[in-house]
Design an enzyme around this catalytic site. Structure first.
Site, PDB file in Angstrom:
ATOM      1  N   SER A  71       4.367 -20.415 -15.924  1.00 53.82           N
ATOM      2  CA  SER A  71       3.022 -20.999 -16.045  1.00 53.82           C
ATOM      3  C   SER A  71       2.797 -22.048 -14.975  1.00 53.82           C
ATOM      4  CB  SER A  71       2.857 -21.726 -17.375  1.00 53.82           C
ATOM      5  OG  SER A  71       3.122 -20.906 -18.445  1.00 53.82           O
ATOM      6  N   HIS A  99       1.312 -13.522 -15.141  1.00 54.56           N
ATOM      7  CA  HIS A  99       1.194 -14.607 -16.131  1.00 54.56           C
ATOM      8  C   HIS A  99       0.367 -14.188 -17.339  1.00 54.56           C
ATOM      9  CE1 HIS A  99      -0.390 -18.825 -17.249  1.00 54.56           C
ATOM     10  NE2 HIS A  99       0.814 -18.669 -17.740  1.00 54.56           N
ATOM     11  N   GLU A 113      -2.865 -13.152 -15.394  1.00 52.65           N
ATOM     12  CA  GLU A 113      -3.090 -13.577 -14.015  1.00 52.65           C
ATOM     13  C   GLU A 113      -2.005 -12.933 -13.142  1.00 52.65           C
ATOM     14  OE1 GLU A 113      -5.064 -18.019 -14.644  1.00 52.65           O
ATOM     15  OE2 GLU A 113      -2.894 -17.852 -14.564  1.00 52.65           O
ATOM     16  N   ASN A 122      -4.957 -22.687 -16.024  1.00 48.85           N
ATOM     17  CA  ASN A 122      -4.333 -23.986 -16.285  1.00 48.85           C
ATOM     18  C   ASN A 122      -4.795 -25.064 -15.316  1.00 48.85           C
ATOM     19  OD1 ASN A 122      -2.992 -23.265 -18.577  1.00 48.85           O
ATOM     20  ND2 ASN A 122      -1.130 -22.648 -17.500  1.00 48.85           N
TER      21      ASN A 122
HETATM   22  N1  NAD Z   1       4.443 -20.297 -24.582  1.00 51.58           N
HETATM   23  C1  NAD Z   1       3.337 -20.175 -23.854  1.00 51.58           C
HETATM   24  O1  NAD Z   1       2.229 -20.505 -24.274  1.00 51.58           O
HETATM   25  C2  NAD Z   1       3.438 -19.583 -22.467  1.00 51.58           C
HETATM   26  C3  NAD Z   1       2.305 -18.964 -21.908  1.00 51.58           C
HETATM   27  C4  NAD Z   1       2.408 -18.381 -20.650  1.00 51.58           C
HETATM   28  C5  NAD Z   1       3.607 -18.428 -19.956  1.00 51.58           C
HETATM   29  N2  NAD Z   1       4.695 -19.050 -20.516  1.00 51.58           N
HETATM   30  C6  NAD Z   1       5.949 -19.043 -19.744  1.00 51.58           C
HETATM   31  O2  NAD Z   1       6.778 -18.000 -20.244  1.00 51.58           O
HETATM   32  C7  NAD Z   1       8.151 -18.379 -20.156  1.00 51.58           C
HETATM   33  C8  NAD Z   1       8.795 -18.313 -21.529  1.00 51.58           C
HETATM   34  O3  NAD Z   1       8.097 -19.143 -22.408  1.00 51.58           O
HETATM   35  P1  NAD Z   1       8.275 -19.047 -24.005  1.00 51.58           P
HETATM   36  O4  NAD Z   1       7.190 -19.839 -24.595  1.00 51.58           O
HETATM   37  O5  NAD Z   1       8.473 -17.630 -24.404  1.00 51.58           O
HETATM   38  O6  NAD Z   1       9.655 -19.850 -24.184  1.00 51.58           O
HETATM   39  P2  NAD Z   1      10.706 -19.739 -25.375  1.00 51.58           P
HETATM   40  O7  NAD Z   1      11.449 -21.016 -25.363  1.00 51.58           O
HETATM   41  O8  NAD Z   1      10.054 -19.271 -26.623  1.00 51.58           O
HETATM   42  O9  NAD Z   1      11.681 -18.559 -24.873  1.00 51.58           O
HETATM   43  C9  NAD Z   1      12.503 -18.668 -23.751  1.00 51.58           C
HETATM   44  C10 NAD Z   1      13.716 -17.787 -23.989  1.00 51.58           C
HETATM   45  O10 NAD Z   1      14.491 -17.717 -22.792  1.00 51.58           O
HETATM   46  C11 NAD Z   1      15.851 -17.631 -23.170  1.00 51.58           C
HETATM   47  N3  NAD Z   1      16.687 -17.961 -22.027  1.00 51.58           N
HETATM   48  C12 NAD Z   1      17.009 -19.185 -21.544  1.00 51.58           C
HETATM   49  N4  NAD Z   1      17.790 -19.052 -20.446  1.00 51.58           N
HETATM   50  C13 NAD Z   1      17.909 -17.717 -20.228  1.00 51.58           C
HETATM   51  C14 NAD Z   1      18.589 -16.944 -19.241  1.00 51.58           C
HETATM   52  N5  NAD Z   1      19.282 -17.516 -18.256  1.00 51.58           N
HETATM   53  N6  NAD Z   1      18.514 -15.608 -19.332  1.00 51.58           N
HETATM   54  C15 NAD Z   1      17.802 -15.022 -20.311  1.00 51.58           C
HETATM   55  N7  NAD Z   1      17.158 -15.697 -21.282  1.00 51.58           N
HETATM   56  C16 NAD Z   1      17.210 -17.032 -21.226  1.00 51.58           C
HETATM   57  C17 NAD Z   1      15.966 -18.576 -24.345  1.00 51.58           C
HETATM   58  O11 NAD Z   1      17.110 -18.286 -25.123  1.00 51.58           O
HETATM   59  C18 NAD Z   1      14.655 -18.311 -25.081  1.00 51.58           C
HETATM   60  O12 NAD Z   1      14.803 -17.329 -26.076  1.00 51.58           O
HETATM   61  C19 NAD Z   1       8.165 -19.770 -19.509  1.00 51.58           C
HETATM   62  O13 NAD Z   1       8.309 -19.617 -18.121  1.00 51.58           O
HETATM   63  C20 NAD Z   1       6.781 -20.305 -19.851  1.00 51.58           C
HETATM   64  O14 NAD Z   1       6.339 -21.283 -18.936  1.00 51.58           O
HETATM   65  C21 NAD Z   1       4.649 -19.600 -21.755  1.00 51.58           C
END
Ligand code: NAD
Length: 389
Positions: A120, A141, A153, A191
């Protein structure tokens, strides 16, 4: 084609479900067994609900679920992705972790496999630079939850091959999503442009012009937004929302338009994270009485116009600085954050000279760069142009 997803959290598990629903076989990977269990439980719950609502049949439910296989372990287990043609990384938002994942992935996948990040706030270009072939890396995204929100995106990095961008956009559109093309700039489209919805509301509150309930009321009742800024920040979580603001502020080398608010920092310091902690801008404890707005139409109109003009200013600057096209900017705000109208269309309706007048008055009164009108708006107002005919 097989699709790989790295990270089975909120985003990764949703993205895996979207790809499997389209018909891909999906490899879902996480370093933590618990994350895989939770991710799969979420997918199964979503699919069961879709059957209840007659969106899919129970045969389809079984087929979609059976297309998702999981792998848990260390990054040494990436050979599981060897057969995947498209891999989306949705691990934690940490540049070092992401760069490590991309470097390792590149060692096991086929030469023509495409690698995407769901980041993000990080630079797609910086993540891709770890790869020998950054031409095959781009940002894809999704919005939360990926199974529900249609917007995606598509963000090519500096070195991304245009053919890769085009192929991924066509594919994600085929998954039933609405894609927009964004340049690799802080906050991409949504964002970045949405920041004043929160920031200007906080500023109006800090100046004592209106209380939170009145600002929320004005944006809902007069502006037509689904939620007011404070209730929305409480819903998103003050930690998440503050982190998004800080990251855009840092990444723009401290553009004052994105300056975080002390009020939000203090709430974060206090652990008042919003609904999830039981207290944020509002108190969510059982029996708490929500504050009533001052339903003063004139004040409400002032609040709404001020925030709207700041949003339009961001949208116009995003167009001016070639972050995205006018139609993609408007579509992104409607589909990604549920705005009642595209901001550029809203500017046309309100009148661009009127918007510039508002911004000019704020700029003159405060003498702050934060309120500088976009050069594009000024030129358009002078020449009598509109964004859409
Ligand atoms: N939550 C949101 O609203 C949102 C929206 C758009 C984008 N994002 C982006 O998406 C990504 C994930 O966000 P999320 O909310 O799902 O986070 P989350 O914390 O729910 O999930 C992240 C996962 O990644 C795993 N992880 C950590 N290190 C790892 C590795 N080396 N290899 C594989 N898995 C690994 C963790 O165990 C966890 O399950 C981030 O980059 C975030 O910025 C989040």
């Amino acid at each position: 084609m097989q699709v790989g997803v790295v990270g089975a959290g909120a985003m990764g598990s949703g993205i895996a479900q979207v790809a499997a629903t389209f018909g891909h076989s999906v490899v879902l990977f996480d370093t933590r067994e618990r994350a895989i269990d939770k991710g799969l439980a979420g997918i199964e719950k979503n699919l069961a609900r879709s059957v209840e609502k007659n969106r899919i049949t129970s045969d389809e439910q079984t087929a979609i679920r059976s297309r998702i296989s999981t792998v848990t372990g260390s990054a040494d287990d990436f050979p599981a992705f060897a057969e995947c043609g498209f891999i989306i990384e949705a691990a934690v938002e940490n540049i070092e972790v992401k760069r490590d994942i991309f470097a390792r992935l590149e060692r096991v996948v086929a030469d023509d496999a495409i690698l995407a990040t769901n980041t993000s706030s990080l630079s797609v270009t910086a993540i891709a630079s770890t790869c020998k072939n950054p031409g095959r890396v781009l940002g894809v995204h999704f919005f939360n939850p990926p199974t529900v929100l249609p917007l995606v995106e598509i963000v090519p990095g500096l070195a991304t091959d245009p053919d890769v961008t085009e192929r991924v956009q066509v594919l994600v559109d085929a998954w039933g999503k609405s894609t927009v093309l964004a340049s690799d700039t802080p906050g991409f489209i949504v964002n970045r442009i949405a920041r004043p919805f929160y920031g200007e509301a906080l500023r109006i509150y800090e100046e004592g012009i209106a209380d939170m309930a009145t600002i929320d009321w004005a944006m809902r009742e007069i502006g037509g937004f689904k939620m007011g800024p404070f209730e929305l920040m409480d819903f998103i979580g003050n930690d998440i929302n503050l982190a998004a603001t800080k990251s855009v502020y840092e990444a723009t080398f401290h553009d004052p338009r994105f300056k975080p608010a002390l009020t939000q920092q203090r709430l974060f310091d206090a652990g008042f994270l919003g609904r999830k902690s039981g207290r944020g801008y509002y108190d969510y404890s059982p029996g708490a009485t929500p504050p009533s707005p001052t339903e003063d139409r004139e004040l409400g109109d002032l609040i709404f116009r001020r925030i709207l003009c700041m949003l339009i200013n961001q949208a116009a600057d995003a167009l001016y600085y070639q972050v995205a096209s006018a139609s993609d900017i408007d579509r992104a705000m409607v589909l990604g954050v549920n705005y009642p109208k595209g901001l550029l269309r809203w500017a046309d309706e309100m009148g661009i000279p009127e918007t510039v007048k508002w911004l000019g008055a704020l700029h003159e009164f405060y003498g702050e760069e934060r309120y500088r009108p976009s050069p594009l708006l000024k030129t358009m107002a002078a020449d009598g142009f509109t964004f859409f005919s």
